[in-house]
Design an enzyme around this catalytic site. Structure first.
Site, PDB file in Angstrom:
ATOM      1  N   TYR A 124      12.507  35.291 -89.099  1.00 42.44           N
ATOM      2  CA  TYR A 124      12.980  34.082 -88.009  1.00 42.44           C
ATOM      3  C   TYR A 124      11.475  33.855 -87.169  1.00 42.44           C
ATOM      4  CZ  TYR A 124      17.988  33.702 -89.601  1.00 42.44           C
ATOM      5  OH  TYR A 124      18.939  33.224 -90.284  1.00 42.44           O
ATOM      6  N   LYS A 171      15.062  46.158 -97.700  1.00 44.84           N
ATOM      7  CA  LYS A 171      14.622  46.391 -99.360  1.00 44.84           C
ATOM      8  C   LYS A 171      13.592  47.079 -98.444  1.00 44.84           C
ATOM      9  CE  LYS A 171      14.774  44.245-102.831  1.00 44.84           C
ATOM     10  NZ  LYS A 171      15.712  44.743-103.601  1.00 44.84           N
ATOM     11  N   ASP A 204      20.628  44.842-102.050  1.00 46.85           N
ATOM     12  CA  ASP A 204      20.868  43.177-103.158  1.00 46.85           C
ATOM     13  C   ASP A 204      22.392  44.744-103.640  1.00 46.85           C
ATOM     14  OD1 ASP A 204      18.929  45.268-103.536  1.00 46.85           O
ATOM     15  OD2 ASP A 204      18.314  44.664-105.570  1.00 46.85           O
ATOM     16  N   ASP A 228      22.284  37.237 -91.660  1.00 42.97           N
ATOM     17  CA  ASP A 228      22.534  36.209 -91.702  1.00 42.97           C
ATOM     18  C   ASP A 228      23.336  35.735 -93.067  1.00 42.97           C
ATOM     19  OD1 ASP A 228      22.636  33.666 -91.038  1.00 42.97           O
ATOM     20  OD2 ASP A 228      20.945  32.315 -92.451  1.00 42.97           O
TER      21      ASP A 228
END
Ligand code: ATP
Length: 337
Positions: A124, A171, A204, A228
């Site tokens: 962002y 991640k 994930d 988000d």
């Protein structure tokens, strides 16, 4: 003395749901002087800026705002006003409780999760450029300062609210440096809170686990983008975006807003569910020290949904926004009689 609160009705369903929330808060007896401002596309047309300085000045002065959703144009146009607001006022922590409302049956059973999302950096950052035609670079910024600050926010929240566990979502197997730094900062901060369990999960796998065994989670700590996406997923576990509230918190002030966007597909039809913004309003009242009013509104909402079974369409009902709003006001009167 009335509380002074900045009000940004927002775009799409924003004016309908903020009108509902203002009506209910006023009916609770709390005295609030609202300073209402236009932001977003209309402000750009009228004032040449989608986030005019007087809006920011008002929040800086009042330190509290209630905000409806603001539309971000897709693909082109002005940068997200929501992101600009969070960055300009350094509202670094996005707190999103994800809870079932009694009376709403969902396939996932009772849930009580807290999403803590870093609000100021990551993808962002808005740093995107064309390297050569056909090749675009988007820059992900992760800093030690922001990662440490948001981890500390999550653990402080856990300590204050008596929560048991904070899980950092990342991640770092792929983004070894950026998500690796986020994770390192998390682990360092976690060591200062030995009474709170700390673990981590790949994003994930987290998504899969959330729909298989969501009860294993307590507080989820995420960078901006994962936060988000996972917030919307988590909202789906408890009945959808129509009921999930949020707060953007920083040293300079707090802006309370729903997790959902401006829902242009249902705008102007008097069918939007104001519960998410109303619950954000309840968080705001707690923040202002108005615990009695917050509690009354929360109980009246549950009473309306579970006893009277008056619900908007997203929750399987037929009530219009205004009918549902008046039903909550009537429930407040019944409960306080
Ligand atoms: P943004 O990118 O601004 O977060 P979004 O793409 O996530 O927005 P939303 O505007 O949140 O999209 O809407 C997603 C879906 O949820 C739409 O179908 C919308 O009608 C529905 N929805 C969102 N908020 C509400 C609400 N308060 N009441 C009923 N339905 C809602």
């Amino acid at each position: 003395m009335p509380h002074k609160v900045t009000l940004i009705p927002g775009d799409g369903i924003g004016s309908e749901i903020t009108a509902a929330v203002v009506r209910i808060i006023e009916a609770s007896g709390v005295e609030i002087e609202w300073e209402s401002f236009i932001a977003g596309a209309e402000a750009l047309t009228r004032f040449g800026d989608p986030l005019p300085e007087p809006v920011l000045d008002s929040i800086r002065r009042n330190k509290v705002a209630l905000k409806g959703p603001l539309t971000t144009p897709v693909g082109s146009g002005f940068a997200s006003v929501n992101v600009r607001l969070r960055k300009t006022l350094d509202l670094y922590a996005n707190l999103r409780p994800v809870r079932n409302l009694p009376g709403l049956v969902t396939p996932f059973g009772d849930l009580d999760l807290i999403v803590v999302r870093e609000n100021t950096e990551d993808l962002y950052s808005g740093l995107e450029h064309v390297v050569i035609p056909g090749v675009v670079e988007s820059i992900k910024i992760i800093t030690e300062k922001a990662s440490t600050r948001i981890a500390r926010f999550a653990f402080e929240y856990a300590r204050r609210e008596g929560r048991k566990k904070v899980t950092a979502i990342h991640k770092a197997n792929i983004m070894k440096l950026s998500d690796g730094l986020f994770l390192d900062c998390f682990r360092k901060v976690a060591a200062e809170y030995p009474e709170i369990e700390a673990d981590d999960k790949i994003v994930d796998n987290t998504c899969m686990q959330l729909v298989m065994k969501p009860q294993q989670f307590d507080i989820l700590l995420l960078e901006n983008l994962y936060g988000d996406i996972v917030s919307d997923l988590a909202a789906g576990l408890v009945g959808g975006l129509g009921i999930c509230p949020g707060a953007n918190i920083g040293e300079l002030g707090s802006v309370f807003e729903a997790v959902h966007g401006s829902a242009p597909d249902i705008a102007g039809k008097n069918i939007a569910n104001p519960t998410a913004l109303l619950q954000s309003g309840v968080m705001m009242l707690q923040h202002l020290g108005e615990r009695q009013a917050a509690d009354l509104i929360a109980r009246a909402t549950i009473h309306t949904l579970s006893e009277k079974k008056i619900r908007t369409r997203d929750l399987g009902g037929t009530a219009h926004t205004t009918e549902y709003t008046e039903a909550i006001v009537a429930s407040m009167k019944e409960l306080s009689a």
